[in-house]
Design a protein around this motif. Sequence first.
Motif, PDB file in Angstrom:
ATOM      1  N   PHE A  63       0.820  -1.210   0.000  1.00  0.00           N
ATOM      2  CA  PHE A  63       0.000   0.000   0.000  1.00  0.00           C
ATOM      3  C   PHE A  63       0.854   1.261   0.000  1.00  0.00           C
ATOM      4  CE2 PHE A  63      -2.179   3.458   2.135  1.00  0.00           C
ATOM      5  CZ  PHE A  63      -3.363   3.505   1.427  1.00  0.00           C
ATOM      6  N   ARG A  64       1.948   1.246   0.724  1.00  0.00           N
ATOM      7  CA  ARG A  64       2.761   2.461   0.864  1.00  0.00           C
ATOM      8  C   ARG A  64       3.427   2.887  -0.439  1.00  0.00           C
ATOM      9  NH1 ARG A  64       8.303   1.031   4.197  1.00  0.00           N
ATOM     10  NH2 ARG A  64       9.326  -0.159   2.546  1.00  0.00           N
ATOM     11  N   ASP A  65       3.427   1.990  -1.443  1.00  0.00           N
ATOM     12  CA  ASP A  65       4.021   2.330  -2.732  1.00  0.00           C
ATOM     13  C   ASP A  65       3.055   3.081  -3.641  1.00  0.00           C
ATOM     14  OD1 ASP A  65       6.389   1.147  -1.995  1.00  0.00           O
ATOM     15  OD2 ASP A  65       5.869  -0.800  -2.857  1.00  0.00           O
ATOM     16  N   ARG A  66       1.826   3.240  -3.230  1.00  0.00           N
ATOM     17  CA  ARG A  66       0.871   3.975  -4.051  1.00  0.00           C
ATOM     18  C   ARG A  66       1.216   5.469  -4.030  1.00  0.00           C
ATOM     19  NH1 ARG A  66      -4.950   1.217  -2.410  1.00  0.00           N
ATOM     20  NH2 ARG A  66      -4.300  -0.956  -2.730  1.00  0.00           N
ATOM     21  N   THR A  67       0.933   6.122  -5.130  1.00  0.00           N
ATOM     22  CA  THR A  67       1.270   7.544  -5.242  1.00  0.00           C
ATOM     23  C   THR A  67       0.065   8.423  -5.527  1.00  0.00           C
ATOM     24  OG1 THR A  67       1.793   7.255  -7.598  1.00  0.00           O
ATOM     25  CG2 THR A  67       3.619   7.053  -6.030  1.00  0.00           C
ATOM     26  N   GLU A  68      -1.096   7.833  -5.814  1.00  0.00           N
ATOM     27  CA  GLU A  68      -2.289   8.607  -6.107  1.00  0.00           C
ATOM     28  C   GLU A  68      -3.433   8.155  -5.205  1.00  0.00           C
ATOM     29  OE1 GLU A  68      -3.215   8.326 -10.236  1.00  0.00           O
ATOM     30  OE2 GLU A  68      -1.400   9.363 -10.897  1.00  0.00           O
ATOM     31  N   TYR A  69      -4.189   9.139  -4.717  1.00  0.00           N
ATOM     32  CA  TYR A  69      -5.291   8.846  -3.809  1.00  0.00           C
ATOM     33  C   TYR A  69      -6.481   9.724  -4.183  1.00  0.00           C
ATOM     34  CZ  TYR A  69      -1.330   7.039  -1.197  1.00  0.00           C
ATOM     35  OH  TYR A  69      -0.185   6.371  -0.847  1.00  0.00           O
ATOM     36  N   THR A  70      -7.679   9.180  -4.032  1.00  0.00           N
ATOM     37  CA  THR A  70      -8.874   9.951  -4.320  1.00  0.00           C
ATOM     38  C   THR A  70      -9.235  10.818  -3.123  1.00  0.00           C
ATOM     39  OG1 THR A  70     -10.397   8.286  -3.433  1.00  0.00           O
ATOM     40  CG2 THR A  70      -9.730   8.049  -5.741  1.00  0.00           C
TER      41      THR A  70
ATOM     42  N   VAL B 205      -8.572  10.155   0.995  1.00  0.00           N
ATOM     43  CA  VAL B 205      -7.950  11.111   1.919  1.00  0.00           C
ATOM     44  C   VAL B 205      -8.881  11.374   3.098  1.00  0.00           C
ATOM     45  CG1 VAL B 205      -7.119  13.470   2.195  1.00  0.00           C
ATOM     46  CG2 VAL B 205      -6.551  12.185   0.121  1.00  0.00           C
ATOM     47  N   GLU B 206     -10.161  11.582   2.810  1.00  0.00           N
ATOM     48  CA  GLU B 206     -11.128  11.831   3.890  1.00  0.00           C
ATOM     49  C   GLU B 206     -11.207  10.628   4.827  1.00  0.00           C
ATOM     50  OE1 GLU B 206     -15.786  13.216   4.459  1.00  0.00           O
ATOM     51  OE2 GLU B 206     -15.198  12.095   2.679  1.00  0.00           O
TER      52      GLU B 206
ATOM     53  N   MET C  12       1.114   7.748   8.360  1.00  0.00           N
ATOM     54  CA  MET C  12       1.207   6.875   7.193  1.00  0.00           C
ATOM     55  C   MET C  12       0.404   5.594   7.400  1.00  0.00           C
ATOM     56  SD  MET C  12       2.999   8.674   5.170  1.00  0.00           S
ATOM     57  CE  MET C  12       3.309   7.464   3.883  1.00  0.00           C
ATOM     58  N   VAL C  13       0.433   5.083   8.623  1.00  0.00           N
ATOM     59  CA  VAL C  13      -0.317   3.875   8.946  1.00  0.00           C
ATOM     60  C   VAL C  13      -1.820   4.124   8.805  1.00  0.00           C
ATOM     61  CG1 VAL C  13      -0.902   2.276  10.816  1.00  0.00           C
ATOM     62  CG2 VAL C  13       1.486   2.939  10.428  1.00  0.00           C
ATOM     63  N   SER C  14      -2.261   5.324   9.209  1.00  0.00           N
ATOM     64  CA  SER C  14      -3.697   5.635   9.150  1.00  0.00           C
ATOM     65  C   SER C  14      -4.232   5.559   7.726  1.00  0.00           C
ATOM     66  CB  SER C  14      -3.976   7.023   9.734  1.00  0.00           C
ATOM     67  OG  SER C  14      -3.545   8.062   8.858  1.00  0.00           O
TER      68      SER C  14
ATOM     69  N   VAL D 103      -4.880   1.952   7.139  1.00  0.00           N
ATOM     70  CA  VAL D 103      -6.051   1.547   7.926  1.00  0.00           C
ATOM     71  C   VAL D 103      -7.321   1.939   7.184  1.00  0.00           C
ATOM     72  CG1 VAL D 103      -7.358   1.984  10.036  1.00  0.00           C
ATOM     73  CG2 VAL D 103      -4.895   1.647  10.162  1.00  0.00           C
ATOM     74  N   ARG D 104      -7.318   3.156   6.644  1.00  0.00           N
ATOM     75  CA  ARG D 104      -8.487   3.618   5.902  1.00  0.00           C
ATOM     76  C   ARG D 104      -8.760   2.702   4.716  1.00  0.00           C
ATOM     77  NH1 ARG D 104     -10.369   4.284   0.815  1.00  0.00           N
ATOM     78  NH2 ARG D 104     -12.265   5.520   0.920  1.00  0.00           N
ATOM     79  N   ASP D 105      -7.708   2.274   4.034  1.00  0.00           N
ATOM     80  CA  ASP D 105      -7.885   1.400   2.878  1.00  0.00           C
ATOM     81  C   ASP D 105      -8.558   0.094   3.277  1.00  0.00           C
ATOM     82  OD1 ASP D 105      -7.123   1.032  -0.053  1.00  0.00           O
ATOM     83  OD2 ASP D 105      -6.291  -0.789   0.844  1.00  0.00           O
ATOM     84  N   ILE D 106      -8.169  -0.441   4.416  1.00  0.00           N
ATOM     85  CA  ILE D 106      -8.789  -1.672   4.916  1.00  0.00           C
ATOM     86  C   ILE D 106     -10.260  -1.431   5.222  1.00  0.00           C
ATOM     87  CG2 ILE D 106      -8.784  -3.347   6.805  1.00  0.00           C
ATOM     88  CD1 ILE D 106      -5.710  -2.826   6.999  1.00  0.00           C
ATOM     89  N   CYS D 107     -10.559  -0.305   5.878  1.00  0.00           N
ATOM     90  CA  CYS D 107     -11.953   0.027   6.202  1.00  0.00           C
ATOM     91  C   CYS D 107     -12.787   0.152   4.933  1.00  0.00           C
ATOM     92  CB  CYS D 107     -12.013   1.334   6.990  1.00  0.00           C
ATOM     93  SG  CYS D 107     -11.304   1.250   8.642  1.00  0.00           S
ATOM     94  N   ASN D 108     -12.227   0.780   3.914  1.00  0.00           N
ATOM     95  CA  ASN D 108     -12.956   0.963   2.671  1.00  0.00           C
ATOM     96  C   ASN D 108     -13.226  -0.369   1.983  1.00  0.00           C
ATOM     97  OD1 ASN D 108     -14.025   2.677   0.464  1.00  0.00           O
ATOM     98  ND2 ASN D 108     -12.297   1.855  -0.679  1.00  0.00           N
ATOM     99  N   ARG D 109     -12.261  -1.258   2.028  1.00  0.00           N
ATOM    100  CA  ARG D 109     -12.444  -2.570   1.407  1.00  0.00           C
ATOM    101  C   ARG D 109     -13.526  -3.374   2.126  1.00  0.00           C
ATOM    102  NH1 ARG D 109      -6.941  -5.075   1.916  1.00  0.00           N
ATOM    103  NH2 ARG D 109      -7.805  -6.796   0.692  1.00  0.00           N
TER     104      ARG D 109
END
Length: 211
Positions: free
Chosen positions: A9-16, A20-21, A53-55, A58-64
């Motif tokens: 996940f940390r290698d991603r460079t673009e976020y919607t 972010v919210e 950075m961890v948060s 965490v958000r990505d997991i919540c969204n999934r």
Amino acid sequence: MAETLPGKFRDRTEYTYAQVEGALCAWEWMIHNADRAPLKGWFETIGSSGMRMVSMQVRDICNRVYKHMEANGYEFEQAYDWTFVPGVIGYVDWDLLIDDNQYNGAPYDPDIHAIFTAMVAADKALRAPGDRYFNRVVTEAGKVVTMGCQKNAPHHVVKITVTVTVAASSAPVAGHAVGQELIEAIRRRKPSLLCGAQFELCSFEKPAVAA
């Protein structure tokens, strides 16, 4: 099948904007619990900069988990930030997550379906059917087509009429049951707004049959 996390996940460079919210929702909860285990130790070890950075992860997991919930025909009728996010966070393995995010460990890819089913099971165990946070969405049997709201003076009674569409083969009793289920879903979603409201099932519409 639940969505799998591609790569680290940390290698991603673009976020919607939504990502972010969502990360801010996770970060806000983490800040409020920074003095409690297990977060306290990690805040002391990697600091706020690392935990920010961890948060995001965490958000990505919540969204999934949220998307998996929707794919399984459920909706969540409480606040996403203060109820859903903490619910998911309760199943996060912080050691594996931070090892991935901060120390180049193995990609942390939790079982999204297992988290979802555990949250639903806990909800059912803790709450009566009318008070549950997770509820099935009515999609196949019917849907709200129109919902009119009228405030009748001088008694200030909110009268809401609901028109539903049902399958062409449905009997009237089936349509009525669908309507009642929809009304209960509306009540759960807006309990403060609809307190004391009078509902009226005004009509049912069936799809036109092609000639």
